[in-house]
Design a protein around this motif. Structure first.
Motif, mmCIF file in Angstrom:
data_model
loop_
_atom_site.group_PDB
_atom_site.id
_atom_site.type_symbol
_atom_site.label_atom_id
_atom_site.label_comp_id
_atom_site.label_asym_id
_atom_site.label_seq_id
_atom_site.Cartn_x
_atom_site.Cartn_y
_atom_site.Cartn_z
ATOM 1 N N GLY A 148 0.820 -1.197 0.000
ATOM 2 C CA GLY A 148 0.000 0.000 0.000
ATOM 3 C C GLY A 148 0.854 1.246 0.000
ATOM 4 N N ALA A 149 0.209 2.372 -0.265
ATOM 5 C CA ALA A 149 0.888 3.664 -0.257
ATOM 6 C C ALA A 149 -0.049 4.707 0.311
ATOM 7 C CB ALA A 149 1.323 4.051 -1.666
ATOM 8 N N VAL A 150 0.491 5.574 1.159
ATOM 9 C CA VAL A 150 -0.229 6.745 1.651
ATOM 10 C C VAL A 150 0.423 7.935 0.970
ATOM 11 C CG1 VAL A 150 -0.870 8.141 3.641
ATOM 12 C CG2 VAL A 150 -0.698 5.650 3.872
ATOM 13 N N LEU A 151 -0.323 8.582 0.081
ATOM 14 C CA LEU A 151 0.183 9.725 -0.671
ATOM 15 C C LEU A 151 -0.400 10.989 -0.058
ATOM 16 C CD1 LEU A 151 -0.382 8.143 -4.196
ATOM 17 C CD2 LEU A 151 1.696 8.073 -2.792
ATOM 18 N N THR A 152 0.464 11.876 0.397
ATOM 19 C CA THR A 152 0.016 13.073 1.114
ATOM 20 C C THR A 152 0.083 14.300 0.211
ATOM 21 O OG1 THR A 152 2.240 13.490 1.957
ATOM 22 C CG2 THR A 152 0.782 12.133 3.323
ATOM 23 N N CYS A 153 -0.665 15.322 0.590
ATOM 24 C CA CYS A 153 -0.659 16.598 -0.123
ATOM 25 C C CYS A 153 0.054 17.639 0.730
ATOM 26 C CB CYS A 153 -2.093 17.052 -0.403
ATOM 27 S SG CYS A 153 -2.994 15.948 -1.494
ATOM 28 N N SER A 154 0.350 18.770 0.108
ATOM 29 C CA SER A 154 1.048 19.864 0.784
ATOM 30 C C SER A 154 0.040 20.839 1.380
ATOM 31 C CB SER A 154 1.946 20.583 -0.223
ATOM 32 O OG SER A 154 2.621 21.637 0.388
ATOM 33 N N ASP A 155 0.388 21.437 2.510
ATOM 34 C CA ASP A 155 -0.434 22.468 3.146
ATOM 35 C C ASP A 155 0.489 23.604 3.570
ATOM 36 O OD1 ASP A 155 -2.683 23.735 4.358
ATOM 37 O OD2 ASP A 155 -2.011 22.965 6.299
ATOM 38 N N HIS A 156 0.438 24.715 2.853
ATOM 39 C CA HIS A 156 1.256 25.893 3.164
ATOM 40 C C HIS A 156 2.745 25.539 3.260
ATOM 41 C CE1 HIS A 156 -2.806 26.981 4.622
ATOM 42 N NE2 HIS A 156 -2.512 28.115 3.999
ATOM 43 N N GLY A 157 3.243 24.751 2.309
ATOM 44 C CA GLY A 157 4.659 24.412 2.264
ATOM 45 C C GLY A 157 5.070 23.253 3.146
ATOM 46 N N THR A 158 4.107 22.659 3.874
ATOM 47 C CA THR A 158 4.411 21.517 4.729
ATOM 48 C C THR A 158 3.781 20.268 4.121
ATOM 49 O OG1 THR A 158 4.569 22.861 6.720
ATOM 50 C CG2 THR A 158 4.101 20.525 7.034
#
Length: 156
Positions: free
Chosen positions: A44-54
Protein backbone atom coordinates in the motif's frame (compact mmCIF):
# COMPACT_ATOMS: atom_id res chain seq x y z
CA UNK A 1 -8.51 -0.69 -2.04
CA UNK A 2 -8.56 3.09 -1.96
CA UNK A 3 -9.32 5.68 0.67
CA UNK A 4 -9.35 9.47 0.57
CA UNK A 5 -8.84 11.23 3.90
CA UNK A 6 -9.85 14.81 4.54
CA UNK A 7 -7.42 17.11 6.38
CA UNK A 8 -7.14 16.04 10.00
CA UNK A 9 -5.12 17.12 13.00
CA UNK A 10 -2.41 19.72 13.14
CA UNK A 11 1.09 19.67 11.69
CA UNK A 12 2.08 22.47 14.11
CA UNK A 13 1.66 20.37 17.28
CA UNK A 14 4.53 18.34 18.69
CA UNK A 15 4.09 15.54 17.87
CA UNK A 16 1.87 16.29 14.87
CA UNK A 17 -1.69 15.00 15.24
CA UNK A 18 -2.36 14.56 11.52
CA UNK A 19 -1.21 15.44 8.02
CA UNK A 20 -3.11 18.76 7.96
CA UNK A 21 -3.97 18.10 4.30
CA UNK A 22 -5.83 15.50 2.24
CA UNK A 23 -4.22 12.10 1.71
CA UNK A 24 -4.88 9.12 -0.51
CA UNK A 25 -4.37 5.47 0.37
CA UNK A 26 -3.93 2.89 -2.40
CA UNK A 27 -3.37 -0.76 -1.59
CA UNK A 28 -4.05 -4.37 -2.32
CA UNK A 29 -3.88 -7.81 -0.74
CA UNK A 30 -3.37 -11.32 -2.04
CA UNK A 31 -3.76 -14.49 0.03
CA UNK A 32 -3.84 -18.22 -0.58
CA UNK A 33 -5.45 -20.63 1.88
CA UNK A 34 -4.94 -24.37 2.21
CA UNK A 35 -6.50 -26.64 4.86
CA UNK A 36 -3.95 -25.85 7.57
CA UNK A 37 -1.60 -23.30 5.97
CA UNK A 38 -2.06 -19.82 4.55
CA UNK A 39 0.18 -17.25 2.91
CA UNK A 40 -0.49 -13.58 2.23
CA UNK A 41 1.02 -10.36 0.94
CA UNK A 42 -0.18 -6.79 0.86
CA UNK A 43 1.24 -3.54 -0.37
CA UNK A 44 0.00 0.00 0.00
CA UNK A 45 0.89 3.66 -0.26
CA UNK A 46 -0.23 6.74 1.65
CA UNK A 47 0.18 9.73 -0.67
CA UNK A 48 0.02 13.07 1.11
CA UNK A 49 -0.66 16.60 -0.12
CA UNK A 50 1.05 19.86 0.78
CA UNK A 51 -0.43 22.47 3.15
CA UNK A 52 1.26 25.89 3.16
CA UNK A 53 4.66 24.41 2.26
CA UNK A 54 4.41 21.52 4.73
CA UNK A 55 4.13 17.98 3.36
CA UNK A 56 4.67 14.76 5.23
CA UNK A 57 6.62 12.21 3.21
CA UNK A 58 4.64 9.65 1.26
CA UNK A 59 4.58 6.22 2.93
CA UNK A 60 4.98 2.88 1.16
CA UNK A 61 3.89 -0.19 3.12
CA UNK A 62 4.62 -3.85 2.40
CA UNK A 63 3.86 -7.11 4.16
CA UNK A 64 4.50 -10.80 3.51
CA UNK A 65 3.52 -13.62 5.80
CA UNK A 66 2.57 -17.20 6.37
CA UNK A 67 0.68 -18.99 9.07
CA UNK A 68 -0.66 -22.29 10.21
CA UNK A 69 -3.89 -23.23 11.91
CA UNK A 70 -3.42 -24.95 15.26
CA UNK A 71 -5.89 -27.24 17.07
CA UNK A 72 -8.80 -25.21 18.42
CA UNK A 73 -12.23 -25.72 19.97
CA UNK A 74 -15.25 -26.07 17.68
CA UNK A 75 -16.41 -22.71 16.36
CA UNK A 76 -12.99 -21.11 16.82
CA UNK A 77 -9.89 -20.68 14.69
CA UNK A 78 -6.47 -20.47 16.34
CA UNK A 79 -3.39 -19.81 14.22
CA UNK A 80 0.18 -18.64 14.51
CA UNK A 81 1.67 -16.31 11.92
CA UNK A 82 5.08 -14.94 10.99
CA UNK A 83 5.18 -11.74 8.96
CA UNK A 84 7.82 -9.55 7.39
CA UNK A 85 6.46 -5.99 7.50
CA UNK A 86 8.08 -2.86 6.19
CA UNK A 87 7.51 0.83 5.78
CA UNK A 88 9.45 3.24 3.60
CA UNK A 89 8.85 6.96 4.23
CA UNK A 90 10.00 9.80 2.04
CA UNK A 91 11.45 12.87 3.78
CA UNK A 92 9.10 15.50 5.19
CA UNK A 93 9.05 19.10 3.99
CA UNK A 94 8.30 21.65 6.73
CA UNK A 95 7.50 25.24 5.66
CA UNK A 96 9.11 24.49 2.28
CA UNK A 97 12.36 23.13 3.78
CA UNK A 98 13.27 19.43 3.54
CA UNK A 99 13.67 17.79 6.96
CA UNK A 100 16.80 15.67 6.51
CA UNK A 101 16.07 13.91 9.84
CA UNK A 102 12.91 12.27 8.53
CA UNK A 103 12.05 9.32 6.34
CA UNK A 104 13.78 6.02 5.78
CA UNK A 105 13.00 2.33 5.74
CA UNK A 106 12.28 -0.09 8.60
CA UNK A 107 11.69 -3.83 8.15
CA UNK A 108 10.20 -5.91 10.98
CA UNK A 109 9.80 -9.62 11.70
CA UNK A 110 6.50 -10.17 13.50
CA UNK A 111 5.40 -13.43 15.10
CA UNK A 112 1.76 -13.30 16.21
CA UNK A 113 -1.18 -15.33 17.48
CA UNK A 114 -4.63 -15.20 15.84
CA UNK A 115 -7.87 -16.20 17.60
CA UNK A 116 -11.26 -15.83 15.89
CA UNK A 117 -14.84 -16.97 15.89
CA UNK A 118 -17.81 -16.00 13.70
CA UNK A 119 -18.30 -12.83 15.76
CA UNK A 120 -14.83 -11.86 16.99
CA UNK A 121 -11.22 -11.59 15.87
CA UNK A 122 -8.23 -11.05 18.15
CA UNK A 123 -4.59 -10.85 17.06
CA UNK A 124 -1.51 -10.03 19.14
CA UNK A 125 2.09 -9.89 17.98
CA UNK A 126 5.48 -8.35 18.67
CA UNK A 127 7.48 -6.75 15.86
CA UNK A 128 11.27 -6.78 16.02
CA UNK A 129 13.23 -4.60 13.58
CA UNK A 130 15.58 -6.64 11.39
CA UNK A 131 16.75 -3.68 9.27
CA UNK A 132 16.59 0.07 9.93
CA UNK A 133 17.83 2.59 7.42
CA UNK A 134 16.61 5.92 8.79
CA UNK A 135 17.65 9.19 7.14
CA UNK A 136 19.60 11.73 9.21
CA UNK A 137 19.54 11.57 12.99
CA UNK A 138 16.50 9.65 14.20
CA UNK A 139 15.84 7.42 17.15
CA UNK A 140 15.81 3.74 16.15
CA UNK A 141 12.96 1.37 16.99
CA UNK A 142 13.44 -1.39 19.58
CA UNK A 143 10.14 -3.24 19.05
CA UNK A 144 6.45 -2.63 18.44
CA UNK A 145 3.46 -4.28 20.10
CA UNK A 146 0.59 -4.99 17.71
CA UNK A 147 -2.98 -5.68 18.73
CA UNK A 148 -6.02 -6.10 16.48
CA UNK A 149 -9.59 -6.59 17.60
CA UNK A 150 -12.73 -6.82 15.48
CA UNK A 151 -16.36 -7.59 16.23
CA UNK A 152 -18.89 -8.58 13.60
CA UNK A 153 -22.44 -7.26 13.75
CA UNK A 154 -23.51 -9.63 10.99
CA UNK A 155 -26.89 -11.17 11.70
CA UNK A 156 -27.32 -14.75 10.49
Amino acid sequence: MTNITVPTGSVKKNPPTGFGSPSLFLGGTYYHVLVDWFVFTSQGAVLTCSDHGTKFGDQFLYQFGLGRNIPSPEGWIYAWMVEIDGQYNKKNRIDGVIDHDSGGNVIYATPSLWISSEEMLLQFGVSFPINQNLFGHQRKFDYALNFNFAWSFYDK
